[in-house]
Structures are given as structure tokens and as C-alpha cells.
Design an enzyme around this catalytic site. Structure first.
Site, PDB file in Angstrom:
ATOM      1  CG  ASN A   1      -8.085   3.665   4.515  1.00  0.00           C
ATOM      2  OD1 ASN A   1      -8.140   4.757   3.945  1.00  0.00           O
ATOM      3  ND2 ASN A   1      -6.936   3.078   4.846  1.00  0.00           N
ATOM      4  CD1 TRP A   2     -13.891   4.844   1.373  1.00  0.00           C
ATOM      5  CD2 TRP A   2     -14.446   6.840   0.516  1.00  0.00           C
ATOM      6  NE1 TRP A   2     -15.252   4.979   1.496  1.00  0.00           N
ATOM      7  CE2 TRP A   2     -15.627   6.202   0.979  1.00  0.00           C
ATOM      8  CE3 TRP A   2     -14.554   8.111  -0.050  1.00  0.00           C
ATOM      9  CZ2 TRP A   2     -16.886   6.784   0.876  1.00  0.00           C
ATOM     10  CZ3 TRP A   2     -15.814   8.706  -0.154  1.00  0.00           C
ATOM     11  CH2 TRP A   2     -16.964   8.041   0.305  1.00  0.00           C
ATOM     12  CE  LYS A   3      -5.966   1.083   1.980  1.00  0.00           C
ATOM     13  NZ  LYS A   3      -5.144  -0.099   1.809  1.00  0.00           N
TER      14      LYS A   3
ATOM     15  CG  HIS B   1      -3.038   2.554   6.652  1.00  0.00           C
ATOM     16  ND1 HIS B   1      -2.284   2.000   5.640  1.00  0.00           N
ATOM     17  CD2 HIS B   1      -4.223   1.893   6.641  1.00  0.00           C
ATOM     18  CE1 HIS B   1      -2.995   1.056   5.043  1.00  0.00           C
ATOM     19  NE2 HIS B   1      -4.182   0.974   5.626  1.00  0.00           N
TER      20      HIS B   1
ATOM     21  CD  GLU C   1      -1.966   1.580   2.128  1.00  0.00           C
ATOM     22  OE1 GLU C   1      -2.687   2.589   2.133  1.00  0.00           O
ATOM     23  OE2 GLU C   1      -2.409   0.425   1.917  1.00  0.00           O
TER      24      GLU C   1
ATOM     25  CD  GLU D   1      -5.498  -1.905   8.098  1.00  0.00           C
ATOM     26  OE1 GLU D   1      -6.627  -2.016   7.608  1.00  0.00           O
ATOM     27  OE2 GLU D   1      -4.661  -1.072   7.693  1.00  0.00           O
TER      28      GLU D   1
ATOM     29  N   GLY E   1      -4.655  -5.337   0.473  1.00  0.00           N
ATOM     30  CA  GLY E   1      -4.750  -5.171  -0.975  1.00  0.00           C
ATOM     31  C   GLY E   1      -4.228  -6.346  -1.772  1.00  0.00           C
TER      32      GLY E   1
ATOM     33  CB  SER F   1      -7.818  -9.195   1.694  1.00  0.00           C
ATOM     34  OG  SER F   1      -6.677  -8.718   0.979  1.00  0.00           O
TER      35      SER F   1
ATOM     36  N   GLY G   1     -10.438  -1.561   2.924  1.00  0.00           N
ATOM     37  CA  GLY G   1      -9.904  -0.744   1.844  1.00  0.00           C
ATOM     38  C   GLY G   1     -10.707  -0.942   0.575  1.00  0.00           C
ATOM     39  N   GLY G   2     -10.223  -1.813  -0.311  1.00  0.00           N
ATOM     40  CA  GLY G   2     -10.823  -2.002  -1.635  1.00  0.00           C
ATOM     41  C   GLY G   2     -12.325  -2.211  -1.623  1.00  0.00           C
TER      42      GLY G   2
HETATM   43  P1  13P Z   1      -7.787  -3.818   1.644  1.00  0.00           P
HETATM   44  O1  13P Z   1      -9.140  -4.054   2.259  1.00  0.00           O
HETATM   45  O2  13P Z   1      -7.853  -3.230   0.282  1.00  0.00           O
HETATM   46  O3  13P Z   1      -6.902  -5.015   1.749  1.00  0.00           O
HETATM   47  O4  13P Z   1      -7.085  -2.665   2.542  1.00  0.00           O
HETATM   48  C1  13P Z   1      -7.049  -2.808   3.904  1.00  0.00           C
HETATM   49  C2  13P Z   1      -6.598  -1.541   4.506  1.00  0.00           C
HETATM   50  O5  13P Z   1      -5.443  -1.151   4.373  1.00  0.00           O
HETATM   51  C3  13P Z   1      -7.569  -0.730   5.249  1.00  0.00           C
HETATM   52  O6  13P Z   1      -6.954   0.299   5.955  1.00  0.00           O
END
Ligand code: 13P
Length: 253
Positions: A9-11, A95, A97, A167, A173, A213, A234-235
Site C-alpha cells: 500500500n503505497w499510500k 483502511h 486512515e 491492521e 507506521g 510495521s 506500507g512503509g
Molecule cells: P506500515 O507498514 O507503514 O506500518 O503501514 C501499514 C499499512 O497501513 C498498510 O496498509
């Protein structure tokens, strides 16, 4: 045996050049990987140019969101059929967010889940508790509510196509990853909810990813757990080597 799904997920990250370079690098490095499913979910604006790069490869394509309605007067939104039109197989929905920053409710997410399924997309539906909710002992209640709300009206056949991403919001994050046991406990609980609603045959095929994470160094231990069927990253999905490190760590599981 469920096939693992490792999705990035590149956000809201990167510009076009780096997005294309990341897709190109992944496509090359992942070419020999047949043991797990791989997908990337770029920002909507970059779905098409990134899709043109990974098209025909073993790197699947998804979007991070879309709207539930059919084409019409919905300024700023994207229809599910627009995603399939440009080659998406997946769409991330609900998600945290979007739940917590954009205020999306499970009822609203449910409309999108049903629209995604009708359009032939695989929805990756996210659920997860806040840290305060975990501290207050309501983790299962929160995840049950989000599960019930998000999958309302989804048939057994449709449910088999869905992916759930657990999640925990406190692990996103933050570098504060859930322990494999903490994650497995909720994954097993979620699978139990699928059994309750749809029966064991359906529950046995639904993939439940963990997200929060995930890195090359912790992926194997997490994904070795019986009810953890992949990762939503994510990251660590923003660099070829980081994302490939996760894939390499789990491809032999
Ligand atoms: P991180 O891997 O950066 O913690 O993000 C997880 C995430 O929200 C994937 O959708």
C-alpha cells in the site's frame, strides 16, 4: 492451503518517476516468484502508468480506494469499473486512515465492498482497533463490529473472493509491530466470525493479511502463524529491496 498475498500500500507517496521505477524494479526482481501472490497499490493517479509496467507480470495491481456508485455526478470520485478498466484486480477498502482521518463508517465501506465485488474486483477490507481500544479490552468487539458492518449483505460466494487485512491502528507506521501471538489471536477471532456467518468451507479459503510495521525482519515469524495469510505493507513497500525482502522471507512458507 491458502496462498499468501503480499500487497504494498503505497499510500500518498512518491511522484510519477519514482513510482514507475519502483514498479519496474519489482517486476524484474519478482519475476521468478511463483509461491506467493504479489500486488501493489499506487496512488490512484499513478495506477494506470504503473499498471502499464506490471501488466502481464506476476505483480498484481490494486487501488487504495474507490466510490460505490455507478458513473455519474460524483466530483472527485472514481467508479469501481474504472479500476478494472485500467487493469486493477484489487481495491483496498476501509483502511484505518480512511476510517479515522476521512471519517468513513463501516456502513459506507460496505457499500464500496459490494460495489467492488459486483465489478469483479477483489476487495482488501481493513479492520483493526485503536491502541486505546486494545487497552480497554474491546479489541474483539471493535473488530467484530467492523467485520459485521463491512461485510453486511455479502454472499458466501462473494466472501470467498474477499481479503481481510487486520491492521491494528497502533502498529501502523509506528514500528510497533504486533507480536505474532497478538496478531494470530485476532486473525483466529476473525476467521471464527467468518465461520459463524458463512461456515467453515468459506472461512477456510478467505485470506486474512496482517498489516502494521511489517518488514523483512519480522514477516516470516508473523506469516508462519496458521491464520495469517499475507501482509499489507506500507512503509516497507516503497523500496524495491525492502518489499522484496519481505517476499523472499516468506516465499518458502
Ligand atoms: P506500515 O507498514 O507503514 O506500518 O503501514 C501499514 C499499512 O497501513 C498498510 O496498509
Amino acid at each position: 492451503m491458502r496462498r499468501l498475498l503480499i500487497a504494498g500500500n503505497w499510500k500518498m507517496n512518491m511522484k510519477l518517476d519514482s513510482a514507475k521505477a519502483l514498479a519496474q524494479g519489482l517486476k524484474e526482481k519478482a519475476a521468478g516468484v511463483s509461491e506467493v501472490d504479489i500486488a501493489i497499490c499506487p496512488p490512484s493517479l499513478y495506477v494506470q502508468p504503473v499498471g502499464a509496467i506490471v501488466n502481464g507480470s506476476n505483480v498484481g495491481l490494486g487501488a487504495q480506494n474507490a466510490y460505490f456508485a455507478k458513473a455519474g455526478a460524483f466530483t472527485g470520485e472514481l467508479e469501481m469499473a474504472m479500476l478494472t478498466d485500467v487493469g486493477c484486480q484489487y481495491v483496498i477498502l476501509g483502511h484505518s486512515e480512511r476510517r479515522h482521518i476521512l471519517g468513513e463508517s463501516s456502513e459506507f465501506i460496505n457499500l464500496k465492498v459490494r460495489a467492488a465485488l459486483k465489478a469483479g474486483l477483489i476487495p482488501i477490507v481493513c479492520v483493526g482497533e485503536l491502541e486505546a481500544e486494545r487497552d480497554n479490552g474491546v479489541t474483539n468487539d471493535v473488530n467484530r463490529r467492523q467485520f459485521d458492518g463491512s461485510f453486511s449483505g455479502v454472499s458466501a460466494e462473494e466472501m470467498k473472493k474477499c481479503v481481510i487485512a487486520y491492521e491494528p491502528v497502533w502498529a501502523i507506521g509506528t514500528g510497533k509491530v504486533a507480536t505474532p501471538d497478538q496478531a494470530e489471536e485476532v486473525h483466529a477471532f476473525l476467521r471464527g466470525l467468518i465461520v459463524e456467518k458463512y461456515g467453515k468451507e468459506v472461512a477456510d479459503v478467505v485470506r486474512i493479511q496482517y498489516g502494521g510495521s511489517v518488514k523483512a525482519g519480522n514477516a516470516k515469524e508473523l506469516l508462519s502463524k496458521p491464520d495469517i495469510d499475507g501482509a499489507l505493507v506500507g512503509g516497507a513497500s516503497l523500496k524495491v529491496d525492502d518489499f522484496m525482502g519481505i517476499i523472499e522471507a516468506v516465499r518458502a512458507l
